[in-house]
Design a protein around this motif. Structure first.
Motif, short mmCIF file in Angstrom:
data_model
loop_
_atom_site.label_atom_id
_atom_site.label_comp_id
_atom_site.label_asym_id
_atom_site.label_seq_id
_atom_site.Cartn_x
_atom_site.Cartn_y
_atom_site.Cartn_z
N GLY A 1 12.68 -13.40 -1.69
CA GLY A 1 11.90 -12.86 -2.79
C GLY A 1 10.43 -12.81 -2.48
N LEU A 2 9.92 -13.86 -1.81
CA LEU A 2 8.51 -13.88 -1.42
C LEU A 2 8.19 -12.76 -0.44
CD1 LEU A 2 5.75 -15.30 -1.42
CD2 LEU A 2 6.59 -16.76 0.41
N LEU A 3 9.08 -12.54 0.54
CA LEU A 3 8.86 -11.44 1.49
C LEU A 3 8.88 -10.09 0.79
CD1 LEU A 3 10.98 -12.52 4.60
CD2 LEU A 3 8.49 -12.60 4.32
N LEU A 4 9.78 -9.93 -0.19
CA LEU A 4 9.85 -8.66 -0.91
C LEU A 4 8.59 -8.41 -1.71
CD1 LEU A 4 11.49 -6.19 -1.77
CD2 LEU A 4 12.49 -7.59 -3.61
N VAL A 5 8.10 -9.42 -2.43
CA VAL A 5 6.86 -9.28 -3.19
C VAL A 5 5.70 -8.99 -2.26
CG1 VAL A 5 5.23 -10.50 -4.67
CG2 VAL A 5 7.68 -10.72 -5.09
N TRP A 6 5.67 -9.68 -1.13
CA TRP A 6 4.61 -9.46 -0.13
C TRP A 6 4.62 -8.01 0.36
CZ3 TRP A 6 4.39 -12.64 5.08
CH2 TRP A 6 3.24 -12.30 5.77
N GLN A 7 5.80 -7.52 0.70
CA GLN A 7 5.92 -6.16 1.20
C GLN A 7 5.51 -5.14 0.15
OE1 GLN A 7 6.61 -4.97 4.23
NE2 GLN A 7 6.35 -2.88 3.42
N LEU A 8 5.97 -5.33 -1.08
CA LEU A 8 5.66 -4.36 -2.14
C LEU A 8 4.17 -4.38 -2.49
CD1 LEU A 8 8.72 -4.88 -4.53
CD2 LEU A 8 8.31 -2.99 -2.92
N SER A 9 3.55 -5.55 -2.44
CA SER A 9 2.13 -5.65 -2.84
C SER A 9 1.19 -5.13 -1.76
CB SER A 9 1.79 -7.11 -3.17
OG SER A 9 1.98 -7.94 -2.04
N GLN B 1 -16.62 0.87 10.22
CA GLN B 1 -15.34 0.27 10.60
C GLN B 1 -14.70 -0.39 9.38
OE1 GLN B 1 -15.67 -2.83 13.47
NE2 GLN B 1 -13.48 -3.08 13.73
N THR B 2 -13.47 -0.07 9.13
CA THR B 2 -12.77 -0.63 7.98
C THR B 2 -11.58 -1.44 8.44
OG1 THR B 2 -11.39 1.33 7.77
CG2 THR B 2 -13.45 1.31 6.52
N ARG B 3 -11.16 -2.34 7.62
CA ARG B 3 -9.93 -3.06 7.91
C ARG B 3 -8.77 -2.32 7.27
NH1 ARG B 3 -9.47 -7.79 3.51
NH2 ARG B 3 -10.89 -6.96 1.98
N GLU B 4 -7.59 -2.66 7.71
CA GLU B 4 -6.41 -1.92 7.27
C GLU B 4 -5.76 -2.55 6.05
OE1 GLU B 4 -3.87 -1.69 10.62
OE2 GLU B 4 -5.30 -0.60 11.86
N GLY B 5 -6.49 -3.32 5.30
CA GLY B 5 -5.92 -3.98 4.14
C GLY B 5 -5.18 -5.24 4.54
N PHE B 6 -4.67 -5.94 3.54
CA PHE B 6 -3.92 -7.16 3.80
C PHE B 6 -2.64 -6.82 4.55
CE2 PHE B 6 -1.47 -10.94 2.94
CZ PHE B 6 -2.44 -11.94 2.98
N PRO B 7 -2.34 -7.55 5.64
CA PRO B 7 -1.19 -7.18 6.47
C PRO B 7 0.13 -7.41 5.74
CG PRO B 7 -2.08 -9.27 7.17
CD PRO B 7 -3.05 -8.73 6.16
N GLY B 8 1.05 -6.50 5.94
CA GLY B 8 2.40 -6.67 5.43
C GLY B 8 3.21 -7.57 6.35
N PRO B 9 4.43 -7.92 5.96
CA PRO B 9 5.24 -8.82 6.79
C PRO B 9 5.46 -8.31 8.21
CG PRO B 9 6.21 -8.58 4.60
CD PRO B 9 5.09 -7.58 4.69
N ALA B 10 5.75 -7.01 8.38
CA ALA B 10 6.02 -6.49 9.71
C ALA B 10 4.78 -6.55 10.60
CB ALA B 10 6.54 -5.05 9.61
#
Length: 286
Positions: free
Chosen positions: A19-27, A58-67
């Protein structure tokens, strides 16, 4: 044989983790890219103030997803102990540097705190005399000691060790004193009746009886020490996991920051588990 409760707890853990990984990926899937300090990418005025032409900041790519985090973590852990200079050291090397500082400062705290705790636990007058000093010094944040340490020691490495020492000292002192003061009087009276020397009373009566409480204080002190060294290294460190976190943030590598945060938690869990096993080995039933 694994019990039913253990199996249920394991499956519940897997469900929570998934569930944590799913929320992380969706967010993180639809997070828009932003500039390093939260300024929208298309803010031309901000880019011009920073000395860049609009659209070139230079910009960052946002908070990294799980992958993306997993790929970055595998890359960082591929050679964790490489050392190509002060600014290019592997994360394993950084964790080792922090553990070495903790080992020195915490070891000194144990050497000082346990005998001192025995002293005030055996002598109520001394305990009442020093208790006001302990109660004043105990709540002070470890980082509040940093300016004084920097002024007096004038060495970043020594400051980190001093912060570890001072913040882990008080839980060990108080728990040792409590454990020694709580030893049953009957056991001491028997030892006195048998004319056992004070050295043997301490080694064979007081120390085994108070050992569970002493190790509880050591567990608390070690947890505080591990928290404090990370913060101290962010301020004055040139190595260590706290320095690594701050350096990676300055490089806008959130994946490495997240990896370091997880390693801090995992290392703290291992250290606490080791002392918990030691505590179980000395726990007794009356």
């Amino acid at each position: 044989m694994i019990s039913v409760e253990s199996r249920r707890a394991f499956f519940l853990f897997l469900a929570l983790f998934a569930g944590l990984l799913l929320v992380w990926q969706l967010s993180t899937a639809s997070a828009p890219p932003r500039s390093p300090y939260g300024i929208p990418q298309g803010n031309a005025e901000y880019q011009m103030l920073m000395g860049h032409a609009p659209g070139t900041t230079q910009t960052r790519e946002g908070f990294p997803g799980p992958a993306r985090f997993a790929a970055s973590a595998l890359q960082a852990l591929h050679a964790p102990f490489h050392n190509n200079g002060p600014s290019d050291r592997g994360i394993g090397w950084q964790v080792g540097a922090s553990l070495l500082r903790v080992a020195i400062g915490y070891g000194l705290a144990v050497v000082v705190a346990v005998p001192f705790g025995f002293l005030i636990g055996l002598h109520p007058v001394i305990r009442r005399a020093v208790d006001p000093f302990i109660q004043i010094l105990r709540p002070i944040s470890p980082l509040a000691w940093m300016p004084l340490a920097l002024y007096t020691i004038r060495n970043a490495e020594g400051c980190g060790i001093f912060v570890i020492f001072i913040c882990s000292l008080w839980p060990i002192v108080l728990n040792t004193a409590f454990g020694v003061g709580s030893v049953r009087r009957e056991w001491l009276n028997v030892a006195r009746t048998l004319e056992v020397s004070w050295t043997r009373r301490i080694l064979f009566v007081l120390l085994p009886a108070a050992a569970p409480t002493i190790i509880t204080g050591m567990r608390i002190g070690l947890g505080i020490a591990w928290l404090a060294i990370v913060a101290a290294e962010m301020l004055v460190g040139s190595s260590g996991i706290g320095y690594f976190v701050w350096n990676q943030w300055n490089n806008l590598s959130l994946s490495n920051v997240l990896l370091a945060v997880l390693l801090i938690g995992f290392t703290g869990m291992v250290l606490d588990g080791a002392l918990a096993a030691l505590q179980r080995s000395v726990t007794y039933a009356e």
